[in-house]
Motif scaffolding. Structure first.
Motif, short mmCIF file in Angstrom:
data_model
loop_
_atom_site.label_atom_id
_atom_site.label_comp_id
_atom_site.label_asym_id
_atom_site.label_seq_id
_atom_site.Cartn_x
_atom_site.Cartn_y
_atom_site.Cartn_z
N TYR A 54 31.06 100.64 8.83
CA TYR A 54 31.88 100.35 7.66
C TYR A 54 33.33 100.69 7.99
O TYR A 54 33.61 101.54 8.83
N LEU A 91 28.16 105.56 -0.30
CA LEU A 91 27.64 105.85 1.05
C LEU A 91 27.42 107.35 1.22
O LEU A 91 26.42 107.78 1.80
N SER A 136 19.60 111.42 7.43
CA SER A 136 20.68 110.54 7.85
C SER A 136 22.04 111.17 7.63
O SER A 136 22.23 111.99 6.73
N ASP A 182 19.39 106.15 11.92
CA ASP A 182 19.50 106.10 10.46
C ASP A 182 20.90 106.44 9.97
O ASP A 182 21.16 106.43 8.77
N ASP A 183 21.80 106.75 10.89
CA ASP A 183 23.16 107.15 10.54
C ASP A 183 24.05 105.93 10.33
O ASP A 183 23.70 104.81 10.69
N ALA A 184 25.22 106.18 9.74
CA ALA A 184 26.22 105.15 9.55
C ALA A 184 27.57 105.71 9.99
O ALA A 184 27.77 106.92 10.04
N HIS A 224 23.56 109.13 2.01
CA HIS A 224 23.20 109.87 3.22
C HIS A 224 23.00 111.35 2.90
O HIS A 224 23.60 111.89 1.97
N LEU A 232 25.11 99.22 15.01
CA LEU A 232 24.97 100.27 14.01
C LEU A 232 25.48 99.86 12.65
O LEU A 232 26.09 98.81 12.49
N GLN A 233 25.17 100.70 11.68
CA GLN A 233 25.69 100.49 10.33
C GLN A 233 27.15 100.92 10.37
O GLN A 233 27.45 102.11 10.40
N TRP A 248 30.01 91.90 11.99
CA TRP A 248 29.03 92.97 12.19
C TRP A 248 29.48 94.30 11.57
O TRP A 248 28.77 95.30 11.68
N ALA A 249 30.62 94.32 10.92
CA ALA A 249 31.10 95.50 10.19
C ALA A 249 31.29 95.10 8.73
O ALA A 249 31.42 93.92 8.41
N LYS A 250 31.30 96.09 7.86
CA LYS A 250 31.46 95.79 6.44
C LYS A 250 32.68 96.53 5.89
O LYS A 250 32.78 97.75 6.03
#
Length: 97
Positions: free
Chosen positions: A58, A86, A2, A27-29, A90, A55-56, A74-76
């Motif tokens: 942030y 993070l 990732s 699997d990426d962010a 990864h 997607l992940q 949907w974002a953090k």
């Protein structure tokens, strides 16, 4: 394997965000920092592209706050210690300079 993709440039000045979105894996962010937080402005092309991807995603809370951007559900929003976590979580970190 990732990857954490880190963008810090405005999505309205060049094509880094669209290039990143073409390469990002399941699997990426993606972490938005600095002027990249402008991608979360509602009713813009970057916002629509990101919201549809699932997607992940942030954003550094400090950067969103400095730009008066509300972080969508949907974002953090994260702080710098969470950014470090993070990075550790990864396998690779790719900064889109």
């Amino acid at each position: 394997m990732s990857t954490l993709h880190v963008l810090s440039h405005s999505p309205f000045g060049d094509d880094r965000l669209s290039s990143c979105l073409r390469l990002i894996g399941v699997d990426d962010a993606l972490l938005l920092s600095g002027d990249a937080a402008y991608a979360l402005q509602p009713n813009t092309e970057p916002f629509n592209n990101l919201s549809a991807r699932g997607l992940q995603l942030y954003v550094l809370a400090e950067d969103a706050q400095a730009r008066a951007i509300n972080v969508p559900a949907w974002a953090k929003a994260i702080d710098y210690p969470a950014f470090v976590e993070l990075s550790i979580h990864h396998d690779k970190v790719n900064s889109w300079l």
